[in-house]
Motif scaffolding. Structure first.
Motif, mmCIF file in Angstrom:
data_model
loop_
_atom_site.group_PDB
_atom_site.id
_atom_site.type_symbol
_atom_site.label_atom_id
_atom_site.label_comp_id
_atom_site.label_asym_id
_atom_site.label_seq_id
_atom_site.Cartn_x
_atom_site.Cartn_y
_atom_site.Cartn_z
ATOM 1 N N CYS A 329 -1.917 8.588 -0.687
ATOM 2 C CA CYS A 329 -0.790 7.677 -0.537
ATOM 3 C C CYS A 329 0.505 8.451 -0.742
ATOM 4 O O CYS A 329 0.666 9.173 -1.729
ATOM 5 C CB CYS A 329 -0.926 6.573 -1.575
ATOM 6 S SG CYS A 329 0.515 5.515 -1.668
ATOM 7 N N SER A 351 -6.349 -2.343 -4.801
ATOM 8 C CA SER A 351 -7.062 -1.071 -4.996
ATOM 9 C C SER A 351 -7.926 -1.072 -6.249
ATOM 10 O O SER A 351 -8.528 -0.045 -6.586
ATOM 11 C CB SER A 351 -6.056 0.086 -5.060
ATOM 12 O OG SER A 351 -5.315 0.136 -3.864
ATOM 13 N N ASP A 354 -11.542 -0.441 -5.409
ATOM 14 C CA ASP A 354 -11.664 0.541 -4.327
ATOM 15 C C ASP A 354 -11.782 1.943 -4.919
ATOM 16 O O ASP A 354 -10.787 2.531 -5.324
ATOM 17 C CB ASP A 354 -10.406 0.420 -3.450
ATOM 18 C CG ASP A 354 -10.420 1.380 -2.278
ATOM 19 O OD1 ASP A 354 -11.447 2.070 -2.085
ATOM 20 O OD2 ASP A 354 -9.403 1.436 -1.567
ATOM 21 N N GLY A 359 -8.197 4.890 -2.186
ATOM 22 C CA GLY A 359 -7.886 3.858 -3.175
ATOM 23 C C GLY A 359 -7.355 4.470 -4.459
ATOM 24 O O GLY A 359 -6.343 4.030 -5.031
ATOM 25 N N ILE A 362 -3.826 5.654 -4.227
ATOM 26 C CA ILE A 362 -2.824 4.582 -4.271
ATOM 27 C C ILE A 362 -2.539 4.213 -5.728
ATOM 28 O O ILE A 362 -1.380 4.084 -6.139
ATOM 29 C CB ILE A 362 -3.316 3.350 -3.465
ATOM 30 C CG1 ILE A 362 -3.415 3.724 -1.979
ATOM 31 C CG2 ILE A 362 -2.392 2.161 -3.679
ATOM 32 C CD1 ILE A 362 -4.131 2.695 -1.121
ATOM 33 N N SER A 392 -10.370 -3.520 1.950
ATOM 34 C CA SER A 392 -10.789 -3.566 0.551
ATOM 35 C C SER A 392 -9.810 -4.485 -0.164
ATOM 36 O O SER A 392 -8.761 -4.823 0.380
ATOM 37 C CB SER A 392 -10.768 -2.162 -0.061
ATOM 38 O OG SER A 392 -9.494 -1.567 0.113
#
Ligand SMILES: Nc1ncnc2c1ncn2[C@@H]1O[C@H](COP(=O)(O)OP(=O)(O)OP(=O)(O)O)[C@@H](O)[C@H]1O
Ligand SMILES: [K+]
Ligand SMILES: [Mg+2]
Length: 690
Positions: A329, A351, A354, A359, A362, A392
């Motif tokens: 991210c 997230s 995830d 994930g 993030i 997700s």
């Protein structure tokens, strides 16, 4: 949890690079050549078994002249020489196989010894017990700590650690292994250099990567490929035909009141049957597999390698295969009218369940910004990422938070392709055109904004794809990503075709469609979502650092996790096919030539008219037979280097290659016996052996 084991074997980390010069290998190979005389082993190469039986019969005939029907014109001295050369023929073929096995075995043995006496911490209930690594079975869970060897192939179920895989790959830079995502598979005998891991074992004793590697290069355990089986059948057929030919010679001789000694007929049989290819076939196959092992590729079947030699289309996964796969991210972009904090909170919530690298990245990115208040975790229903939905998220406080691929989120919200506010749409387009992956974030049925995941194309991949094109192989990138991102990466990597927004089913369907057109398809992948496609492809190359699912489904695993390795695999496959073809051509041409070289000499006394055919003017029937049998044995030795090294193939098309090989190996095979046998005849006479 109690951990009360610290003992591990003190085996040194092996470098994986074993010095194996041919010089050091020929001694054990010589010994193995005798061990392999065991008919139970020799039965794997039927032509050689026939030679062994003939050698046995001839040996008996030498010393039991009474067993020789007719007038026994063969002196014991000549009989013994013929018998010896027949035994040499089998020994030379065995030696070729043993030499081919040598290098691979030496490497596997050194790897094996590194794992000898290794102990593991196996989870039993809430505790860990020390057990022998060799006793671990599929499903066992073990804990491995920094400094220790991982006791077997498996999948990380908890933890993150750096692993040194030098023992297997020869590459000493440590790699990261973690649970979830596409970097979860670990290999036995590799060493943890930091932290700890909880690993679920995925291979029973005898089925590990290492065991597979050994099985590939061991004549007695190797599974023959369908091509080899077909060639074997052809060779057996030819052997039967020549058996018949030789058996019918005697009546012809008798008809003219002549008599061909049984020993001559036995020797003639061996010179005529395809002993050259029969003796080298196994060595060619093993040497091919050994070349692969040295490239750090493990094949589960020789068939996959041969298929690679003929592959037409190559499908590659984008993330982790063409790109580094470390999608992280790098920015959050709100939709118009959405507060930055609202989007951040929704992205963070979506997230929670995830555990993919995306994930996690993030969560990390947001943690570096301002702290956000989240609801209590026990009230959440976590929704893990799936390649089917490409979404997700989490359900909490009666609200649904989701993030995912652009088309997937729009469909989830019941919006069309152009359902995005113009400002957000242009941001998303910018991300995609830069080759990044945009994820949309939604909460409570509202589109809140986008996440920018960045990834980088692996350097040098463009040149490798150009090489593939030159070999006539089409490259197709298949990705779950949106068409714009896919197009940007495809252009950067230089692939021929691209399929975007692909689900596992779509990948599978594409492979089946190509196969239905009669093409051989190769697939490179690392993710669990690639597994069905890897299994369906004729050549499925999994990245060793990918998921266990992918490694299991594939028929080739690259220990270096380099998708462009497929080029080398194709090269090895082509070389294997060409080498086998060339030596088969040579062998058959050789046998035909020998027929015309020896027969006139044998029958000269019986049918003097045949003298016209006696082009070679050999000294006597005795020297003709002995020269032929010596030539027949020595040609195997002479061709061992070619069988082991393989016929080099340059970038010629298939037609040119065929013409060139027919000329060299066909014509060469026809002429060689005339020259070779004549020279041997002169030499043997000069030496006074006949
Ligand atoms: N953790 C995640 N949460 C939500 N959506 C995700 C997540 N990871 C990826 N996506 C979205 O799902 C799409 C498919 O991801 P997946 O990893 O299955 O791709 P793939 O089919 O393996 O292809 P490739 O690896 O080439 O991108 C991604 O392109 C992205 O848009
Ligand atoms: K022969
Ligand atoms: Mg993937």
């Amino acid at each position: 949890m109690n951990v009360h084991v610290s003992a591990q074997s003190s085996a040194n980390p092996s470098s994986g690079k074993v010095q194996t010069h041919l010089g050091a290998l020929w001694r054990p190979a010589l010994r193995q050549a005798f061990v392999k005389l065991d008919p139970r082993q020799l039965v794997r190469s039927p032509v050689m078994l026939v030679v062994e039986l003939t050698a046995l019969v001839t040996s008996v005939l030498c010393f039991v002249p009474a067993a020789q029907p007719g007038d026994g014109q063969v002196s014991t001295a000549l009989g013994v020489q013929i018998a010896l050369w027949l035994w040499f023929t089998v020994l030379f073929a065995n030696f070729a196989e043993a030499l081919a096995e040598g290098r691979g075995k030496a490497r596997a043995d050194s790897l094996k010894s590194a794992g000898q006496g290794l102990m593991a911490r196996k989870r039993v209930g809430a505790q860990f017990h020390s057990v022998a690594a060799a006793s671990l079975r599929t499903g066992d869970v073990v804990r491995v700590e920094a400094g220790e060897l991982i006791p077997g192939d498996g999948e990380v179920i908890e933890g993150i650690a750096a692993v040194n895989e030098a023992a297997i790959t020869g590459e000493s830079a440590p790699v990261i292994r973690e649970s979830g995502g596409d970097r979860s598979a670990v290999t036995g005998n590799t060493r943890l250099v930091s932290d700890w891991l909880l690993v679920r074992i995925t291979a029973n004793p005898g089925e590990s990567t290492l065991d597979r590697m050994i099985a590939l290069v061991e004549g007695a355990r190797r599974q023959k490929t369908p091509n080899e089986v077909a060639l074997d059948i052809l060779l057996i057929g030819l052997t039967l035909i020549f058996l018949l030919v030789v058996a019918t010679l005697q009546p012809f001789a008798r008809f003219a009141d002549g008599n061909l000694p049984l020993i001559y007929l036995a020797a003639l049989l061996v010179t005529l049957i395809p002993t050259t290819i029969g003796g080298l076939l196994s060595a060619i196959g093993i040497a091919g597999m050994d070349r692969l092992v040295r490239l750090n590729v493990i094949a589960k079947s020789g068939r996959a390698v041969e298929a690679a030699g003929d592959v037409h289309t190559l499908l590659l996964d984008k993330t982790g295969t063409i790109t580094f796969g470390n999608r992280r991210c790098s920015a959050l972009l709100q939709a118009p009218g959405v507060a930055a904090a609202e989007l951040a909170r929704a992205a963070l919530l979506a997230s929670q369940g995830d555990d993919t690298p995306e994930g996690k990245s993030i969560v990390e990115y947001l943690a570096s910004l301002q702290p956000l208040a989240l609801p209590a975790p026990d009230g959440m229903r976590l929704i893990a990422f799936s390649a089917e939905t490409r979404l997700s998220g989490v359900d909490v406080d009666g609200l649904a938070y989701r993030k995912g691929a652009v088309d997937a989120v729009l469909a989830y919200l019941g919006l069309g392709r152009d359902g995005m506010p113009a400002a957000l749409a242009s941001e998303v387009e910018k991300i995609a055109k830069s080759g990044g992956t945009p994820l949309l974030v939604a909460a409570d049925g509202r589109l809140l904004g986008a996440i920018h995941l960045k990834d980088v194309v692996k350097p040098g991949i463009r040149e490798r794809f150009a090489e593939l094109r030159a070999m006539g192989i089409r490259t197709v990138m298949v990705t779950g990503d949106n068409p714009l991102t896919a197009a940007a990466i495809a252009a950067e990597a230089g692939v021929d075709d691209v399929i975007a927004e692909a689900t596992p089913q779509k990948k599978l369907a594409r492979i089946r469609a190509e196969q239905a057109e009669g093409k051989l398809v190769a697939m490179c992948g690392d993710g669990a979502n690639d597994a069905p496609a890897l299994a369906q492809a004729d050549v499925g190359l999994a990245m060793n650092d990918g998921t266990q699912a992918a490694r299991e489904a594939a028929n080739l695993v690259d220990l270096d996790s380099d998708p462009t390795k497929l080029i080398d695999v194709v090269q090895v496959g082509k070389e294997l096919l060409v080498t086998r073809g060339a030596l088969t051509t040579f062998s058959l041409a050789n046998d035909v030539a020998k027929y015309f070289a020896i027969l006139p000499a044998l029958f000269a006394g019986i049918y003097p008219q045949l003298g016209a055919l006696d082009l070679m003017q050999l000294h006597s029937p005795q020297s003709a037979i002995l020269s032929a049998i010596v030539f027949n044995a020595l040609i195997i030795v002479g061709l061992i280097p070619l069988a082991l090294r393989g016929v080099r193939i340059r970038a010629l098309d298939a037609g040119q290659l065929l013409r060139r090989n027919l000329l060299i190996y066909g014509l060469g095979g026809l002429l060689a016996p005339f020259v070779g046998i004549k020279l041997l005849d002169l030499l043997l006479v000069a030496l006074g052996w006949v």
